[in-house]
Design a protein around this motif. Structure first.
Motif, PDB file in Angstrom:
ATOM      1  N   GLU A  40     -23.114  32.098 -28.123  1.00 42.66           N
ATOM      2  CA  GLU A  40     -24.086  31.067 -27.754  1.00 42.66           C
ATOM      3  C   GLU A  40     -25.466  31.470 -28.233  1.00 42.66           C
ATOM      4  O   GLU A  40     -25.849  32.632 -28.151  1.00 42.66           O
ATOM      5  CB  GLU A  40     -24.111  30.856 -26.242  1.00 42.66           C
ATOM      6  CG  GLU A  40     -22.923  30.111 -25.727  1.00 42.66           C
ATOM      7  CD  GLU A  40     -23.084  29.655 -24.282  1.00 42.66           C
ATOM      8  OE1 GLU A  40     -24.121  29.964 -23.643  1.00 42.66           O
ATOM      9  OE2 GLU A  40     -22.166  28.977 -23.794  1.00 42.66           O
ATOM     10  N   GLU A  41     -26.206  30.465 -28.708  1.00 44.91           N
ATOM     11  CA  GLU A  41     -27.591  30.660 -29.128  1.00 44.91           C
ATOM     12  C   GLU A  41     -28.495  29.972 -28.109  1.00 44.91           C
ATOM     13  O   GLU A  41     -28.419  28.757 -27.956  1.00 44.91           O
ATOM     14  CB  GLU A  41     -27.847  30.016 -30.488  1.00 44.91           C
ATOM     15  CG  GLU A  41     -26.957  30.499 -31.600  1.00 44.91           C
ATOM     16  CD  GLU A  41     -27.131  29.659 -32.857  1.00 44.91           C
ATOM     17  OE1 GLU A  41     -28.283  29.491 -33.311  1.00 44.91           O
ATOM     18  OE2 GLU A  41     -26.113  29.161 -33.355  1.00 44.91           O
ATOM     19  N   PRO A  42     -29.347  30.726 -27.402  1.00 43.46           N
ATOM     20  CA  PRO A  42     -30.279  30.069 -26.479  1.00 43.46           C
ATOM     21  C   PRO A  42     -31.340  29.303 -27.266  1.00 43.46           C
ATOM     22  O   PRO A  42     -31.636  29.640 -28.418  1.00 43.46           O
ATOM     23  CB  PRO A  42     -30.903  31.234 -25.706  1.00 43.46           C
ATOM     24  CG  PRO A  42     -30.742  32.415 -26.604  1.00 43.46           C
ATOM     25  CD  PRO A  42     -29.511  32.167 -27.437  1.00 43.46           C
ATOM     26  N   GLU A  50     -29.800  22.829 -23.271  1.00 41.02           N
ATOM     27  CA  GLU A  50     -28.408  23.241 -23.445  1.00 41.02           C
ATOM     28  C   GLU A  50     -28.339  24.234 -24.610  1.00 41.02           C
ATOM     29  O   GLU A  50     -28.900  23.981 -25.680  1.00 41.02           O
ATOM     30  CB  GLU A  50     -27.582  21.992 -23.760  1.00 41.02           C
ATOM     31  CG  GLU A  50     -26.124  22.260 -23.982  1.00 41.02           C
ATOM     32  CD  GLU A  50     -25.358  20.991 -24.339  1.00 41.02           C
ATOM     33  OE1 GLU A  50     -24.132  21.092 -24.422  1.00 41.02           O
ATOM     34  OE2 GLU A  50     -25.972  19.938 -24.540  1.00 41.02           O
ATOM     35  N   PRO A  51     -27.677  25.379 -24.430  1.00 42.43           N
ATOM     36  CA  PRO A  51     -27.571  26.328 -25.540  1.00 42.43           C
ATOM     37  C   PRO A  51     -26.702  25.751 -26.661  1.00 42.43           C
ATOM     38  O   PRO A  51     -25.984  24.763 -26.462  1.00 42.43           O
ATOM     39  CB  PRO A  51     -26.907  27.552 -24.910  1.00 42.43           C
ATOM     40  CG  PRO A  51     -26.178  27.027 -23.734  1.00 42.43           C
ATOM     41  CD  PRO A  51     -26.962  25.830 -23.250  1.00 42.43           C
ATOM     42  N   ARG A  67     -21.339  24.264 -34.897  1.00 48.14           N
ATOM     43  CA  ARG A  67     -22.296  24.455 -33.799  1.00 48.14           C
ATOM     44  C   ARG A  67     -22.319  23.197 -32.952  1.00 48.14           C
ATOM     45  O   ARG A  67     -22.361  22.089 -33.484  1.00 48.14           O
ATOM     46  CB  ARG A  67     -23.685  24.764 -34.360  1.00 48.14           C
ATOM     47  CG  ARG A  67     -23.683  26.023 -35.209  1.00 48.14           C
ATOM     48  CD  ARG A  67     -24.955  26.184 -36.015  1.00 48.14           C
ATOM     49  NE  ARG A  67     -26.032  26.622 -35.167  1.00 48.14           N
ATOM     50  CZ  ARG A  67     -27.310  26.294 -35.361  1.00 48.14           C
ATOM     51  NH1 ARG A  67     -27.668  25.525 -36.352  1.00 48.14           N
ATOM     52  NH2 ARG A  67     -28.232  26.749 -34.551  1.00 48.14           N
ATOM     53  N   ARG A  68     -22.302  23.371 -31.613  1.00 47.30           N
ATOM     54  CA  ARG A  68     -22.305  22.245 -30.679  1.00 47.30           C
ATOM     55  C   ARG A  68     -23.318  22.519 -29.568  1.00 47.30           C
ATOM     56  O   ARG A  68     -23.482  23.653 -29.158  1.00 47.30           O
ATOM     57  CB  ARG A  68     -20.933  22.059 -30.032  1.00 47.30           C
ATOM     58  CG  ARG A  68     -19.810  21.796 -31.006  1.00 47.30           C
ATOM     59  CD  ARG A  68     -19.839  20.353 -31.513  1.00 47.30           C
ATOM     60  NE  ARG A  68     -18.691  20.066 -32.345  1.00 47.30           N
ATOM     61  CZ  ARG A  68     -18.700  20.090 -33.676  1.00 47.30           C
ATOM     62  NH1 ARG A  68     -19.793  20.384 -34.330  1.00 47.30           N
ATOM     63  NH2 ARG A  68     -17.607  19.795 -34.359  1.00 47.30           N
ATOM     64  N   GLY A  69     -23.934  21.465 -29.066  1.00 45.26           N
ATOM     65  CA  GLY A  69     -24.907  21.602 -27.987  1.00 45.26           C
ATOM     66  C   GLY A  69     -26.170  20.857 -28.362  1.00 45.26           C
ATOM     67  O   GLY A  69     -26.114  19.693 -28.764  1.00 45.26           O
ATOM     68  N   ASP A  72     -25.728  19.723 -33.372  1.00 43.44           N
ATOM     69  CA  ASP A  72     -24.333  19.485 -33.725  1.00 43.44           C
ATOM     70  C   ASP A  72     -24.241  19.577 -35.242  1.00 43.44           C
ATOM     71  O   ASP A  72     -24.812  18.747 -35.947  1.00 43.44           O
ATOM     72  CB  ASP A  72     -23.919  18.094 -33.240  1.00 43.44           C
ATOM     73  CG  ASP A  72     -22.462  17.782 -33.501  1.00 43.44           C
ATOM     74  OD1 ASP A  72     -21.660  18.721 -33.611  1.00 43.44           O
ATOM     75  OD2 ASP A  72     -22.137  16.581 -33.594  1.00 43.44           O
ATOM     76  N   SER A  73     -23.581  20.622 -35.743  1.00 43.92           N
ATOM     77  CA  SER A  73     -23.500  20.772 -37.193  1.00 43.92           C
ATOM     78  C   SER A  73     -22.195  21.421 -37.606  1.00 43.92           C
ATOM     79  O   SER A  73     -21.511  22.062 -36.806  1.00 43.92           O
ATOM     80  CB  SER A  73     -24.683  21.588 -37.730  1.00 43.92           C
ATOM     81  OG  SER A  73     -24.560  22.944 -37.371  1.00 43.92           O
ATOM     82  N   GLU A  74     -21.888  21.243 -38.879  1.00 43.45           N
ATOM     83  CA  GLU A  74     -20.706  21.853 -39.462  1.00 43.45           C
ATOM     84  C   GLU A  74     -21.012  22.167 -40.920  1.00 43.45           C
ATOM     85  O   GLU A  74     -21.510  21.310 -41.651  1.00 43.45           O
ATOM     86  CB  GLU A  74     -19.525  20.887 -39.370  1.00 43.45           C
ATOM     87  CG  GLU A  74     -18.201  21.521 -39.675  1.00 43.45           C
ATOM     88  CD  GLU A  74     -17.057  20.606 -39.292  1.00 43.45           C
ATOM     89  OE1 GLU A  74     -16.458  20.021 -40.213  1.00 43.45           O
ATOM     90  OE2 GLU A  74     -16.786  20.480 -38.088  1.00 43.45           O
TER      91      GLU A  74
END
Length: 148
Positions: A40-42, A50-51, A67-69, A72-74
């Motif tokens: 998780e990335e703070p 949301e992290p 990455r989600r929160g 949102d990326s892929e």
């Protein structure tokens, strides 16, 4: 390697001579012929945000970062040709492509590309394209170290 392992993660990103280093704690696990790294990335400066939950999947010749929160990326990395990706946040959204020049896993006790026990480094170089324009050239090193 045991089913799951706690790891220290050091992500070193170079772009146009500038270096950014981020450190995280996460989890490493193996499934089929892939290594997965989850952390998780703070969100800095935003206490109630949301992290960002990041999942990296590495298998020989391919790296996928999801990455989600708050973001949102892929992004998909594989040598040879451009690979489609996407990015979405509350502020902006766009499609992107990566053109990977190099992708390798380096470990002292493993053959090139072999799924290794920590410590190891996944290294990749790529061009990032947004709306068919070159946005930047990146050189990334992801260092993974097992925790006791």
């Amino acid at each position: 390697m045991s089913e799951r392992m706690n790891v220290s993660i050091k992500l070193e990103s170079r772009q146009d001579g500038a270096v950014q280093v981020n450190e995280h704690r996460g989890e490493l696990f193996r499934k089929d012929r892939s290594l997965y790294i989850r952390y998780e990335e703070p969100i800095e400066g935003e206490a109630n945000s949301e992290p960002i939950r990041s999942l990296i999947r590495y298998r020989q010749g391919e790296l996928l970062i999801t990455r989600r929160g708050a973001v949102d990326s892929e992004q998909l990395f594989a040598v040879g040709g451009k690979r489609a990706g996407r990015y979405r946040s509350p502020i902006m959204s766009f499609q992107m492509e990566t053109e990977t020049e190099q992708l390798a896993l380096h470990a002292e006790d493993a053959a090139e590309g072999e799924l290794a026990e920590p410590p190891f480094t996944i290294e990749w170089k790529y061009d990032l394209w947004i709306d068919e324009h070159l946005s930047g050239r990146f050189h990334i090193r992801l260092h993974i170290q097992g925790e006791q």
